[in-house]
Design a protein around this motif. Structure first.
Motif, PDB file in Angstrom:
ATOM      1  N   TYR A 156      59.677 -12.036  91.151  1.00  0.00           N
ATOM      2  CA  TYR A 156      58.439 -11.532  91.746  1.00  0.00           C
ATOM      3  C   TYR A 156      58.614 -10.101  92.247  1.00  0.00           C
ATOM      4  N   MET A 157      59.749  -9.808  92.888  1.00  0.00           N
ATOM      5  CA  MET A 157      59.975  -8.471  93.415  1.00  0.00           C
ATOM      6  C   MET A 157      60.053  -7.443  92.281  1.00  0.00           C
ATOM      7  N   ASN A 160      56.578  -6.814  91.342  1.00  0.00           N
ATOM      8  CA  ASN A 160      55.962  -5.993  92.395  1.00  0.00           C
ATOM      9  C   ASN A 160      56.210  -4.514  92.132  1.00  0.00           C
ATOM     10  N   CYS A 161      57.445  -4.175  91.793  1.00  0.00           N
ATOM     11  CA  CYS A 161      57.792  -2.787  91.524  1.00  0.00           C
ATOM     12  C   CYS A 161      57.148  -2.315  90.221  1.00  0.00           C
ATOM     13  N   GLU A 162      57.184  -3.159  89.202  1.00  0.00           N
ATOM     14  CA  GLU A 162      56.558  -2.815  87.926  1.00  0.00           C
ATOM     15  C   GLU A 162      55.078  -2.492  88.124  1.00  0.00           C
ATOM     16  N   ALA A 201      60.299   0.729  77.577  1.00  0.00           N
ATOM     17  CA  ALA A 201      61.721   0.581  77.277  1.00  0.00           C
ATOM     18  C   ALA A 201      62.532   0.381  78.551  1.00  0.00           C
ATOM     19  N   ALA A 202      62.076   1.000  79.650  1.00  0.00           N
ATOM     20  CA  ALA A 202      62.778   0.896  80.937  1.00  0.00           C
ATOM     21  C   ALA A 202      62.259  -0.266  81.779  1.00  0.00           C
ATOM     22  N   ARG A 203      61.395  -1.103  81.167  1.00  0.00           N
ATOM     23  CA  ARG A 203      60.797  -2.253  81.862  1.00  0.00           C
ATOM     24  C   ARG A 203      60.086  -1.806  83.143  1.00  0.00           C
ATOM     25  N   TYR A 204      59.448  -0.661  83.041  1.00  0.00           N
ATOM     26  CA  TYR A 204      58.673  -0.080  84.139  1.00  0.00           C
ATOM     27  C   TYR A 204      59.495   0.072  85.425  1.00  0.00           C
ATOM     28  N   ASN A 205      60.794   0.226  85.246  1.00  0.00           N
ATOM     29  CA  ASN A 205      61.726   0.454  86.371  1.00  0.00           C
ATOM     30  C   ASN A 205      61.595  -0.602  87.471  1.00  0.00           C
ATOM     31  N   GLY A 206      61.253  -1.810  87.047  1.00  0.00           N
ATOM     32  CA  GLY A 206      61.141  -2.913  88.006  1.00  0.00           C
ATOM     33  C   GLY A 206      62.461  -3.270  88.665  1.00  0.00           C
ATOM     34  N   THR A 207      63.547  -2.789  88.103  1.00  0.00           N
ATOM     35  CA  THR A 207      64.879  -3.080  88.661  1.00  0.00           C
ATOM     36  C   THR A 207      65.051  -2.532  90.074  1.00  0.00           C
ATOM     37  N   TYR A 208      64.236  -1.553  90.448  1.00  0.00           N
ATOM     38  CA  TYR A 208      64.389  -0.930  91.765  1.00  0.00           C
ATOM     39  C   TYR A 208      64.285  -1.936  92.907  1.00  0.00           C
ATOM     40  N   SER A 251      57.896 -10.830 105.974  1.00  0.00           N
ATOM     41  CA  SER A 251      58.587  -9.603 105.579  1.00  0.00           C
ATOM     42  C   SER A 251      58.176  -9.175 104.170  1.00  0.00           C
ATOM     43  N   ARG A 252      57.969 -10.159 103.300  1.00  0.00           N
ATOM     44  CA  ARG A 252      57.508  -9.833 101.947  1.00  0.00           C
ATOM     45  C   ARG A 252      56.158  -9.124 101.994  1.00  0.00           C
ATOM     46  N   ILE A 253      55.255  -9.616 102.829  1.00  0.00           N
ATOM     47  CA  ILE A 253      53.923  -9.013 102.949  1.00  0.00           C
ATOM     48  C   ILE A 253      54.019  -7.630 103.590  1.00  0.00           C
ATOM     49  N   LEU A 254      54.840  -7.510 104.627  1.00  0.00           N
ATOM     50  CA  LEU A 254      55.003  -6.210 105.295  1.00  0.00           C
ATOM     51  C   LEU A 254      55.586  -5.156 104.359  1.00  0.00           C
ATOM     52  N   PHE A 255      56.419  -5.597 103.425  1.00  0.00           N
ATOM     53  CA  PHE A 255      57.045  -4.657 102.495  1.00  0.00           C
ATOM     54  C   PHE A 255      56.006  -3.955 101.618  1.00  0.00           C
ATOM     55  N   SER A 256      54.850  -4.574 101.464  1.00  0.00           N
ATOM     56  CA  SER A 256      53.792  -3.949 100.658  1.00  0.00           C
ATOM     57  C   SER A 256      53.281  -2.661 101.290  1.00  0.00           C
TER      58      SER A 256
END
Length: 332
Positions: A156-157, A160-162, A201-208, A251-256
């Motif tokens: 999911y995270m 979220n980044c993607e 190709a970079a998977r929308y940098n979701g790895t961050y 914390s997940r919600i606050l991270f948004s």
């Protein structure tokens, strides 16, 4: 030097125990003798410190102490840094987290002060940490409101980044409609297509945001902790903001509210610079890698707490030497 006409009443404890004992003494020597007897420790090399800040108590200091002052008896070689010690005790309370949560809840239920309620509430939120578990089955509360296709927190995270990065691409694409010149617009579309393929190709940098990725590919620790990187014009976060969205639902919600902030601004600077560079040029002349890095990568993105996100103009520009694949010569 005056002598006390009545004994001084104080509370003593050792550095390793929270239990306190009342002692009455006319002087420091008597206090140490009685205190060591109660605590069952040797009086050799003992010193006395204030509980609140670790100040060493001398004979003269002792005479001027108010009654019921809290003191700590320390054996030779041991130090006491006041309430910092107690904070460290709380931070190291991992093995007894349930007890600490219960105690904090009890305090919160009776607390009337808004400030103290806020502190206790933040403590409870951080204590309710399930960051060590990953799957939906292990932490169902964390996944409340999240589509059922996501089975793990990391998945999911990453999504979220993607999603954030896809939003940036959408803004780049949307700018096409503002370009009046048909030829420039056509070349701009070609650049957008190249950027899209690079992002795919970079998977929308979701790895961050994915803690399961390699260290060089993520912005968090392997436990899932993110640290604010500070405002665009600062080297680090002076407030030391941090968060673990993997820990609990709140914390997940606050991270948004945390932002991936473009140091050289996306809307004000990078996208207009790209469109301007294409006037009279072809997409093949543009250093697309440079614009890709500015728009979608950590080279120009900083993860910042909302407080550190400065929304005013950054007054930074693209590097004219990197806009084109080759430096263009100006015609005289």
């Amino acid at each position: 030097m005056h002598k006390l006409t009545k004994p001084k009443l104080v509370k003593i404890r050792s550095a390793n125990q929270s239990q306190k004992y009342g002692i009455a003494a006319f002087n420091l020597k008597e206090l140490i003798k009685k205190g060591c007897h109660v605590l069952k420790v040797s009086s050799s090399g003992i010193q006395v410190c204030l509980y609140e800040d670790g100040t060493v108590v001398t004979e003269e200091y002792f005479r001027n102490l108010p009654d019921n002052t809290e003191l700590v008896l320390l054996p030779e070689g041991q130090s006491w840094n006041g309430l910092v010690h107690e904070i460290n005790q709380v931070l190291g309370f991992d093995r007894h987290t349930d007890l600490l949560i219960s105690a904090a809840k009890d305090l919160l239920s009776d607390e009337q002060s808004p400030k103290r309620r806020r502190i206790l509430g933040d403590l409870l939120r951080n204590l309710r940490d399930n960051s060590e578990v990953e799957s939906r089955e292990q932490d169902k509360e964390w996944f409340e409101g999240i589509d059922a296709r996501f089975k793990t927190k990391s998945a999911y995270m990453k999504y979220n980044c993607e999603s954030r990065v896809r939003g940036y691409l959408k803004e780049v694409d949307g700018y096409t409609q503002t370009i009046p010149n048909a030829k420039t617009k056509s070349e701009y579309k070609k650049v957008v297509e190249i950027l899209t393929e690079k992002l795919k190709a970079a998977r929308y940098n979701g790895t961050y945001f994915d803690r399961s990725e390699k260290d060089v590919l993520r912005l968090c620790t392997e436990e899932g902790w993110f640290s604010c990187q500070g405002a665009f014009d600062e080297n680090n976060c002076t407030s030391l903001h941090s968060i673990n969205p993997y820990g609990n639902r709140e914390s997940r919600i606050l991270f948004s509210t945390w932002n991936l902030d473009h140091v050289i601004e996306k809307k004000r600077t990078v996208i207009p610079a790209l469109a301007e560079a294409l006037k009279g040029c072809k997409s093949g002349d543009i250093n697309v890698d440079y614009f890709y890095k500015l728009l979608f990568t950590r080279e120009n993105l900083k993860l910042v707490h909302i407080v550190c996100h400065k929304k005013g103009a950054h007054e930074l520009s693209c590097d004219s030497r990197k806009i084109y694949k080759r430096v263009r010569k100006t015609v005289k």
